[in-house]
Scaffold this motif. Structure first.
Motif, PDB file in Angstrom:
ATOM      1  N   GLN A 151      -2.313  -0.766  -5.392  1.00  0.00           N
ATOM      2  CA  GLN A 151      -3.673  -0.752  -4.842  1.00  0.00           C
ATOM      3  C   GLN A 151      -3.745   0.118  -3.577  1.00  0.00           C
ATOM      4  O   GLN A 151      -4.687   0.883  -3.390  1.00  0.00           O
ATOM      5  CB  GLN A 151      -4.097  -2.168  -4.487  1.00  0.00           C
ATOM      6  N   GLN A 152      -2.731  -0.006  -2.752  1.00  0.00           N
ATOM      7  CA  GLN A 152      -2.710   0.788  -1.517  1.00  0.00           C
ATOM      8  C   GLN A 152      -2.553   2.272  -1.816  1.00  0.00           C
ATOM      9  O   GLN A 152      -3.160   3.116  -1.162  1.00  0.00           O
ATOM     10  CB  GLN A 152      -1.571   0.310  -0.623  1.00  0.00           C
TER      11      GLN A 152
ATOM     12  N   TRP B  24       1.377  -4.976  -7.457  1.00  0.00           N
ATOM     13  CA  TRP B  24      -0.073  -4.740  -7.488  1.00  0.00           C
ATOM     14  C   TRP B  24      -0.565  -4.251  -6.138  1.00  0.00           C
ATOM     15  O   TRP B  24      -1.362  -3.322  -6.044  1.00  0.00           O
ATOM     16  CB  TRP B  24      -0.818  -6.037  -7.853  1.00  0.00           C
ATOM     17  N   HIS B  25      -0.066  -4.892  -5.096  1.00  0.00           N
ATOM     18  CA  HIS B  25      -0.506  -4.551  -3.749  1.00  0.00           C
ATOM     19  C   HIS B  25      -0.129  -3.105  -3.415  1.00  0.00           C
ATOM     20  O   HIS B  25      -0.944  -2.332  -2.912  1.00  0.00           O
ATOM     21  CB  HIS B  25       0.144  -5.539  -2.769  1.00  0.00           C
TER      22      HIS B  25
ATOM     23  N   GLN C 210       3.018  -9.522  -7.544  1.00  0.00           N
ATOM     24  CA  GLN C 210       1.946  -9.346  -6.556  1.00  0.00           C
ATOM     25  C   GLN C 210       2.231  -8.164  -5.635  1.00  0.00           C
ATOM     26  O   GLN C 210       1.322  -7.408  -5.287  1.00  0.00           O
ATOM     27  CB  GLN C 210       1.750 -10.627  -5.737  1.00  0.00           C
ATOM     28  N   ASP C 211       3.508  -8.018  -5.270  1.00  0.00           N
ATOM     29  CA  ASP C 211       3.871  -6.880  -4.410  1.00  0.00           C
ATOM     30  C   ASP C 211       3.575  -5.559  -5.108  1.00  0.00           C
ATOM     31  O   ASP C 211       3.103  -4.603  -4.502  1.00  0.00           O
ATOM     32  CB  ASP C 211       5.377  -6.908  -4.083  1.00  0.00           C
TER      33      ASP C 211
END
Ligand code: URA
Length: 227
Positions: free
Chosen positions: A50-51, A46-47, A43-44
């Protein structure tokens, strides 16, 4: 099938993610690194990605976009669909394939028993080219690392290149679609199949039949790699 281990590490490293691994990994240590990355940091990662996309100014499309269009769907999907670039609706809504082409793409997926939620959908470019012009080589190059990282994180079993522009750019060829479809290609070690752009479903019966053939072939390839 999936992105090979070395490439995957390379993409993760390019994102600034440190992967703990011995220089000469034993199968066990490689597996441990992989599990760590998958479970704890997925998840990190992906985050972070995304940023990075949301803040990207690597090319001039950043000046004209409404917003970036990252991608949507199941982050563990077996099927990854890669289109060309956001159009007007996608630029406004921040999601790929939401306009008319998107509705047709949903129909194409349904034809082979897949829902939009099951797959992951992305584009080569994360920003809309003005007036929907074809992507420039420099834009594809600037955006490529993001796409490669998405592939590395999803680890799909099959990639569908949607339409000629996506196919030619992903495979780095100028060959016409007629020469590229119906063949199992590879992208970073993952089988890649070309499907006609959903707009073809709106055209003649012949074009519709070709689009249907593409989907059947994709299903065949998927079954052959997952059997
Ligand atoms: N066509 C594409 O290639 N991508 C989109 O997101 C919409 C239309």
């Amino acid at each position: 099938m999936a992105v090979d281990h070395a490439s995957r590490l390379q993409y993760l490293e390019a994102m600034g993610i440190q992967v703990w691994e011995s220089r000469q990994p034993s199968p066990a240590s490689a597996a441990t690194a992989s599990v760590t990355v998958d479970n704890d940091h997925h998840q990190d990662l992906w985050h972070t990605l995304q940023q990075q996309v949301a803040g990207c100014h690597a090319c001039a499309l950043a000046e004209t976009r409404t917003q970036t269009v990252f991608g949507v769907g199941n982050q563990q999907a077996d099927w990854l669909l890669i289109g060309e670039a956001p159009g007007q609706n996608e630029d406004l809504q921040g999601e790929p394939f939401v306009g008319k082409a998107g509705q047709l793409l949903n129909e194409m997926l349904r034809a082979i028993g897949l829902s939009r939620q099951q797959v992951y959908i992305a584009n080569m470019l994360k920003c809309r080219p003005p007036n929907n012009r074809d992507p420039l080589v420099a834009e594809v190059t600037a955006c490529n690392a993001f796409l490669q990282q998405q592939i590395a994180l999803i680890r799909p079993k099959i990639i569908l290149a949607v339409g000629r522009i996506a196919a030619q750019n992903l495979l780095n060829t100028q060959q016409p679609l007629s020469r590229l479809r119906g063949i199992q290609h590879q992208l970073q070690g993952t089988p890649l199949v070309i499907v006609h752009h959903p707009a073809y479903l709106l055209r003649s019966l012949t074009e519709k039949a070709k689009a249907w053939e593409d989907l059947q072939f994709a299903l065949h390839v998927y079954q052959s790699v997952t059997d």
